[in-house]
Scaffold this motif. Structure first.
Motif, PDB file in Angstrom:
ATOM      1  N   ASP A 197      20.934   6.556  35.861  1.00 58.72           N
ATOM      2  CA  ASP A 197      20.473   7.526  35.169  1.00 58.72           C
ATOM      3  C   ASP A 197      18.906   8.271  35.101  1.00 58.72           C
ATOM      4  N   HIS A 198      18.528   9.430  34.930  1.00 55.67           N
ATOM      5  CA  HIS A 198      17.538  10.456  35.562  1.00 55.67           C
ATOM      6  C   HIS A 198      16.099   9.489  34.505  1.00 55.67           C
ATOM      7  N   GLY A 199      15.539   9.045  34.860  1.00 53.25           N
ATOM      8  CA  GLY A 199      13.949   8.586  34.200  1.00 53.25           C
ATOM      9  C   GLY A 199      13.799   7.155  34.594  1.00 53.25           C
ATOM     10  N   VAL A 200      14.968   6.780  35.331  1.00 51.93           N
ATOM     11  CA  VAL A 200      14.452   4.913  35.399  1.00 51.93           C
ATOM     12  C   VAL A 200      13.819   5.056  37.107  1.00 51.93           C
ATOM     13  N   ASN A 201      13.102   3.795  36.439  1.00 53.56           N
ATOM     14  CA  ASN A 201      12.430   3.543  37.483  1.00 53.56           C
ATOM     15  C   ASN A 201      13.030   2.844  39.135  1.00 53.56           C
ATOM     16  N   MET A 202      13.323   4.125  39.906  1.00 51.10           N
ATOM     17  CA  MET A 202      14.249   3.887  40.845  1.00 51.10           C
ATOM     18  C   MET A 202      14.085   2.569  41.618  1.00 51.10           C
ATOM     19  N   SER A 203      12.861   1.722  42.142  1.00 50.38           N
ATOM     20  CA  SER A 203      13.138   1.052  42.494  1.00 50.38           C
ATOM     21  C   SER A 203      12.955  -0.219  41.913  1.00 50.38           C
ATOM     22  N   ALA A 204      12.677   0.340  40.877  1.00 48.62           N
ATOM     23  CA  ALA A 204      13.181  -1.438  39.680  1.00 48.62           C
ATOM     24  C   ALA A 204      14.469  -1.643  40.185  1.00 48.62           C
ATOM     25  N   VAL A 205      15.269  -0.037  39.881  1.00 46.73           N
ATOM     26  CA  VAL A 205      17.070  -0.473  39.518  1.00 46.73           C
ATOM     27  C   VAL A 205      17.539  -1.244  41.430  1.00 46.73           C
ATOM     28  N   SER A 206      16.984  -0.685  42.051  1.00 48.25           N
ATOM     29  CA  SER A 206      17.275  -0.615  43.511  1.00 48.25           C
ATOM     30  C   SER A 206      16.997  -2.096  44.092  1.00 48.25           C
ATOM     31  N   ARG A 207      15.608  -2.647  43.666  1.00 46.95           N
ATOM     32  CA  ARG A 207      15.857  -4.595  44.053  1.00 46.95           C
ATOM     33  C   ARG A 207      16.643  -5.676  42.112  1.00 46.95           C
ATOM     34  N   SER A 208      16.527  -4.733  41.566  1.00 41.19           N
ATOM     35  CA  SER A 208      18.168  -5.351  40.624  1.00 41.19           C
ATOM     36  C   SER A 208      19.297  -5.360  41.378  1.00 41.19           C
ATOM     37  N   ILE A 209      19.909  -4.461  41.700  1.00 40.11           N
ATOM     38  CA  ILE A 209      20.981  -4.198  42.583  1.00 40.11           C
ATOM     39  C   ILE A 209      20.752  -5.520  43.908  1.00 40.11           C
ATOM     40  N   MET A 210      19.553  -5.164  44.614  1.00 41.57           N
ATOM     41  CA  MET A 210      19.779  -6.181  45.439  1.00 41.57           C
ATOM     42  C   MET A 210      19.576  -7.464  45.916  1.00 41.57           C
ATOM     43  N   LYS A 211      19.376  -7.774  44.314  1.00 41.16           N
ATOM     44  CA  LYS A 211      19.095  -9.292  44.069  1.00 41.16           C
ATOM     45  C   LYS A 211      20.557  -9.441  43.139  1.00 41.16           C
ATOM     46  N   GLU A 212      21.107  -9.021  41.982  1.00 47.42           N
ATOM     47  CA  GLU A 212      22.529  -9.341  42.019  1.00 47.42           C
ATOM     48  C   GLU A 212      23.770  -8.965  43.002  1.00 47.42           C
ATOM     49  N   VAL A 213      24.100  -8.580  43.565  1.00 47.86           N
ATOM     50  CA  VAL A 213      24.602  -8.074  44.251  1.00 47.86           C
ATOM     51  C   VAL A 213      24.975  -9.701  45.790  1.00 47.86           C
ATOM     52  N   SER A 214      23.784  -9.795  46.108  1.00 48.51           N
ATOM     53  CA  SER A 214      23.824 -11.111  47.150  1.00 48.51           C
ATOM     54  C   SER A 214      24.333 -12.172  46.157  1.00 48.51           C
ATOM     55  N   TYR A 215      23.429 -12.065  45.487  1.00 45.61           N
ATOM     56  CA  TYR A 215      23.698 -13.837  44.179  1.00 45.61           C
ATOM     57  C   TYR A 215      25.500 -13.371  44.547  1.00 45.61           C
ATOM     58  N   LYS A 216      26.123 -12.534  43.709  1.00 44.37           N
ATOM     59  CA  LYS A 216      27.452 -12.408  43.120  1.00 44.37           C
ATOM     60  C   LYS A 216      28.531 -12.851  43.917  1.00 44.37           C
ATOM     61  N   LEU A 217      27.796 -12.157  45.403  1.00 47.62           N
ATOM     62  CA  LEU A 217      28.515 -12.343  46.232  1.00 47.62           C
ATOM     63  C   LEU A 217      28.904 -14.072  47.377  1.00 47.62           C
ATOM     64  N   ARG A 218      27.253 -14.049  47.308  1.00 47.63           N
ATOM     65  CA  ARG A 218      26.980 -15.725  47.268  1.00 47.63           C
ATOM     66  C   ARG A 218      27.334 -16.414  46.681  1.00 47.63           C
ATOM     67  N   LYS A 219      27.585 -16.505  45.398  1.00 51.36           N
ATOM     68  CA  LYS A 219      28.321 -17.659  43.855  1.00 51.36           C
ATOM     69  C   LYS A 219      29.401 -17.494  44.471  1.00 51.36           C
ATOM     70  N   SER A 220      30.285 -15.913  44.236  1.00 51.43           N
ATOM     71  CA  SER A 220      31.953 -15.981  44.270  1.00 51.43           C
ATOM     72  C   SER A 220      32.906 -16.551  46.061  1.00 51.43           C
ATOM     73  N   THR A 221      32.514 -16.298  46.939  1.00 46.79           N
ATOM     74  CA  THR A 221      32.622 -16.444  48.585  1.00 46.79           C
ATOM     75  C   THR A 221      31.682 -17.761  49.692  1.00 46.79           C
ATOM     76  N   GLY A 222      30.519 -17.659  48.795  1.00 43.67           N
ATOM     77  CA  GLY A 222      29.808 -18.747  49.370  1.00 43.67           C
ATOM     78  C   GLY A 222      30.083 -17.722  51.382  1.00 43.67           C
ATOM     79  N   VAL A 223      30.129 -16.880  51.287  1.00 38.35           N
ATOM     80  CA  VAL A 223      29.266 -15.713  52.252  1.00 38.35           C
ATOM     81  C   VAL A 223      27.864 -15.259  52.299  1.00 38.35           C
ATOM     82  N   PRO A 224      26.890 -16.143  53.516  1.00 41.42           N
ATOM     83  CA  PRO A 224      25.984 -15.596  53.025  1.00 41.42           C
ATOM     84  C   PRO A 224      25.534 -13.826  53.386  1.00 41.42           C
ATOM     85  N   VAL A 225      25.135 -13.528  52.631  1.00 39.58           N
ATOM     86  CA  VAL A 225      24.602 -11.916  52.804  1.00 39.58           C
ATOM     87  C   VAL A 225      22.823 -12.003  53.315  1.00 39.58           C
TER      88      VAL A 225
END
Length: 116
Positions: free
Chosen positions: A76-104
């Protein structure tokens, strides 16, 4: 494909499953409009439709059994791109490890387009 062996047998997780999990985790984050990519004819970057969103995710299999991901997104226009990117990194890493057990090992976020 990731293969996990334990005392009860083998588990094989395909690239498609890892891609779908990463895509769903990324698009659930605040400020993310969707996955981005180029059309098949190499046109300009655009938000991908739901059925082709996997083109915005690349999974790399590392020698140590971990995975590394590249995500191409639109925000979205106007969002803090750094904060959004950090949020994505944490969420994706957590969800993949939790769902599959594969280290990210890493999640690289590329903001390809801004919407709005």
């Amino acid at each position: 494909m990731v293969n996990i062996t334990n005392e009860k047998g083998n588990i094989s997780i395909t690239n498609e499953v890892l891609t779908r999990l990463a895509r769903d985790a990324a698009t659930s984050c605040f400020g993310v409009k969707g996955m981005a990519g180029r059309s098949k004819d190499g046109g300009p970057l655009q938000l991908l439709r739901r059925e082709s969103m996997s083109r915005g995710v690349t999974v790399h299999f590392n020698d140590d059994g971990s995975i590394s991901l590249e995500l191409h997104i639109g925000v979205d226009h106007g969002v803090n791109m750094s904060a959004v990117s950090r949020s994505i990194m944490k969420e994706v890493s957590y969800k993949l490890r939790k769902s599959t057990g594969v280290p990210v090992k890493s999640v690289d976020v590329y903001i390809d387009t801004i919407i709005g």
